[in-house]
Design a protein around this motif. Structure first.
Motif, PDB file in Angstrom:
ATOM      1  N   THR A 239       0.820  -1.215   0.000  1.00 55.20           N
ATOM      2  CA  THR A 239       0.000   0.000   0.000  1.00 55.20           C
ATOM      3  C   THR A 239       0.852   1.262   0.000  1.00 55.20           C
ATOM      4  OG1 THR A 239      -0.162  -0.261   2.417  1.00 55.20           O
ATOM      5  CG2 THR A 239      -2.024  -1.025   1.096  1.00 55.20           C
ATOM      6  N   THR A 240       2.024   1.211   0.622  1.00 55.08           N
ATOM      7  CA  THR A 240       2.903   2.382   0.593  1.00 55.08           C
ATOM      8  C   THR A 240       3.390   2.646  -0.821  1.00 55.08           C
ATOM      9  OG1 THR A 240       3.621   1.864   2.843  1.00 55.08           O
ATOM     10  CG2 THR A 240       4.954   3.422   1.599  1.00 55.08           C
ATOM     11  N   THR A 241       3.733   1.589  -1.544  1.00 53.90           N
ATOM     12  CA  THR A 241       4.156   1.748  -2.932  1.00 53.90           C
ATOM     13  C   THR A 241       3.012   2.279  -3.785  1.00 53.90           C
ATOM     14  OG1 THR A 241       5.558  -0.198  -2.566  1.00 53.90           O
ATOM     15  CG2 THR A 241       5.362   0.595  -4.821  1.00 53.90           C
ATOM     16  N   THR A 242       1.791   1.825  -3.506  1.00 53.27           N
ATOM     17  CA  THR A 242       0.617   2.347  -4.208  1.00 53.27           C
ATOM     18  C   THR A 242       0.505   3.856  -4.008  1.00 53.27           C
ATOM     19  OG1 THR A 242      -0.541   0.247  -3.823  1.00 53.27           O
ATOM     20  CG2 THR A 242      -1.877   2.130  -4.468  1.00 53.27           C
ATOM     21  N   ALA A 243       0.660   4.290  -2.753  1.00 51.57           N
ATOM     22  CA  ALA A 243       0.585   5.729  -2.457  1.00 51.57           C
ATOM     23  C   ALA A 243       1.730   6.488  -3.122  1.00 51.57           C
ATOM     24  CB  ALA A 243       0.607   5.945  -0.948  1.00 51.57           C
ATOM     25  N   LEU A 244       2.909   5.900  -3.174  1.00 49.24           N
ATOM     26  CA  LEU A 244       4.050   6.566  -3.827  1.00 49.24           C
ATOM     27  C   LEU A 244       3.818   6.723  -5.326  1.00 49.24           C
ATOM     28  CD1 LEU A 244       7.039   4.862  -1.961  1.00 49.24           C
ATOM     29  CD2 LEU A 244       6.330   7.252  -1.778  1.00 49.24           C
ATOM     30  N   TRP A 245       3.233   5.701  -5.966  1.00 48.43           N
ATOM     31  CA  TRP A 245       2.932   5.829  -7.382  1.00 48.43           C
ATOM     32  C   TRP A 245       1.857   6.886  -7.614  1.00 48.43           C
ATOM     33  CZ3 TRP A 245       5.933   4.879 -11.078  1.00 48.43           C
ATOM     34  CH2 TRP A 245       6.783   3.775 -11.090  1.00 48.43           C
ATOM     35  N   LEU A 246       0.901   6.975  -6.700  1.00 52.89           N
ATOM     36  CA  LEU A 246      -0.120   8.010  -6.822  1.00 52.89           C
ATOM     37  C   LEU A 246       0.503   9.394  -6.700  1.00 52.89           C
ATOM     38  CD1 LEU A 246      -3.070   8.632  -7.187  1.00 52.89           C
ATOM     39  CD2 LEU A 246      -3.433   8.243  -4.749  1.00 52.89           C
TER      40      LEU A 246
END
Length: 450
Positions: free
Chosen positions: A45-52
């Motif tokens: 989920t942290t990587t998801t937020a970073l891509w966002l």
């Protein structure tokens, strides 16, 4: 009731919808790096937020431009003079307008993250609380951008204001992204962090550093306050005073931001290491610990013959460098499960070869470069200990299969050397890979590729 009316009368729903459509269009319709190692957006989920946050290079201009369009409403409708005569303070109308536009824009970002969360859960990824500050800063930035757009649209109600502001915001965002990405063309600058854009994630085990989060919260809070005050201001003096929160936010944030690009990221909670004696992996890949324990100890025992031999095996949890070779330590064998996902399914023999490759040292070039000398030198080094030349659990491209005959010839020449010469050249190879100066394969078999 009044807030619901504002929602219907404003561009807010369309702004939020535009953010959702553009973001999901990028994520699902384009085969971008967000689907690939070392940082798939469904892995954590942290990587998801970073891509966002990375996608805000395109989304932030939309939020700012939409705010500017809405900010010109009163001027377009010819109501400026009429509204200035009402007894209700301007801040009351500004609060409802800004609340509607800011809330719906931020909701669009939340919807995109919710889709990402579903993807993470559907792909068996990790959920860690480290995404909260990354996402919060993004939401605050989108709200601040829409409020600044509202204020500028109200102050400069010209048909070209919104498109010009969106293009300017895009240009600044791209420049900031290039700065934070570590590009050779644009050096790192703290001013790049005055936009919400972040560089592409280079690993699924990292999150933003605390200094980045704190500095950006102060800056975007000040920017949002300035946007609201300018929107509500009815005099030149009020407008000048309205600039103070943004100035104060920047003055506080800039010294807090990291002095170099190396300080932008920190380890995520799933990067915590679990160890079995001298062998450690991250919590994200703890299922690999049992598979690595046996072959890892065997490989360390083989490497113990070398001077200054490594005594530990650790998963590399730091972000993958963009241009420089990864850091190395003569006492530690690093395995990168993020960059080399073949290691996640490798058997005991392949894991042992991975530890022995390069006599315990990693490549000096990025895997995408496909360097035959680097790969060949590390393969022969592993074969020196096992007696068998075999492909490492990496570099599975077709280019390698075309060159396997040349490597096999180099291996046969190396095997024909006296044992003491072989040992001396393996020691020399470790020096080459430690310093990243020299030709690995030529060190073992001079002239092998000529």
């Amino acid at each position: 009731m009044v807030f619901r009316i504002e929602l219907r009368r404003t561009i807010a729903p369309w702004a939020g919808l535009a953010l959702v459509v553009v973001a999901l269009g990028f994520l699902f319709l384009l085969s971008g790096p967000w689907w690939k190692v070392p940082a798939p957006w469904t892995g954590n989920t942290t990587t998801t937020a970073l891509w966002l946050r990375f996608l805000l290079v395109f989304l932030w201009p939309i939020a700012v431009g939409a705010g500017a369009i809405q900010g010109m409403r009163d001027s377009r409708s010819g109501m400026v003079e009429l509204l200035s005569t009402t007894s209700r303070p301007g801040r009351h109308r500004a609060l409802r307008l800004a609340g509607a536009v800011g809330a719906l824009s931020a909701l669009g970002v939340v919807v995109v993250f919710a889709v990402g969360l579903a993807e993470v859960l559907g792909h068996g990824g990790f959920v860690s609380a480290s995404f909260l500050p990354v996402l919060f800063v993004g939401l605050l930035a989108v709200m601040a951008g829409s409020w600044i757009g509202l204020a500028i649209g109200r102050l400069l109600p010209h048909p070209l204001t919104a498109p010009a502001l969106a293009v300017l915001t895009m240009a600044v965002s791209v420049l900031a992204w290039t700065s934070l990405e570590g590009s050779a063309a644009v050096s790192y600058s703290r001013f790049g962090l005055l936009t919400p854009v972040l560089g592409e994630p280079r690993g699924m085990l990292t999150t933003t550093a605390t200094s980045v989060d704190l500095g950006q919260v102060m800056w975007f809070a000040g920017l949002a306050a300035t946007g609201f005050l300018l929107l509500a201001a009815n005099s030149a003096r009020a407008r000048v005073l309205g600039l103070l929160p943004a100035v104060a936010g920047a003055a506080i944030a800039l010294p807090v931001f990291p002095a170099s690009a190396d300080g932008l990221l920190a380890a995520d909670s799933i990067a915590e290491k679990l160890c079995d004696g001298p062998i450690c992996v991250s919590r994200a890949h703890e299922d690999r610990l049992a598979a690595l324990a046996g072959p890892g100890r065997e490989a360390l025992a083989m490497l113990a013959r070398l001077p200054g031999a490594p005594t530990r095996i650790e998963e590399r949890t730091s972000p993958t460098p963009l241009a420089d070779p990864p850091p190395r330590d003569p006492g530690v064998v690093y395995l990168d499960f993020q960059l080399n996902d073949d290691l996640l399914t490798a058997d005991a023999s392949a894991l042992r070869a991975a530890v022995l490759s390069g006599a315990g040292l990693p490549a000096c070039v990025r895997p995408s470069y496909g360097d035959l000398s680097d790969l060949g030198g590390r393969m022969i080094a592993a074969a020196y200990f096992t007696g068998e030349l075999k492909q490492l659990p990496e570099y599975d491209g077709g280019w390698f299969r075309q060159e396997s005959g040349r490597l096999d010839q180099a291996w046969q020449k190396f095997r024909a050397l006296p044992a003491d010469v072989q040992f001396a050249r393996i020691v020399a190879l470790r020096h080459v890979l430690l310093t990243c100066q020299g030709d690995p394969l030529d060190t073992l078999v001079p002239g092998a590729l000529r």
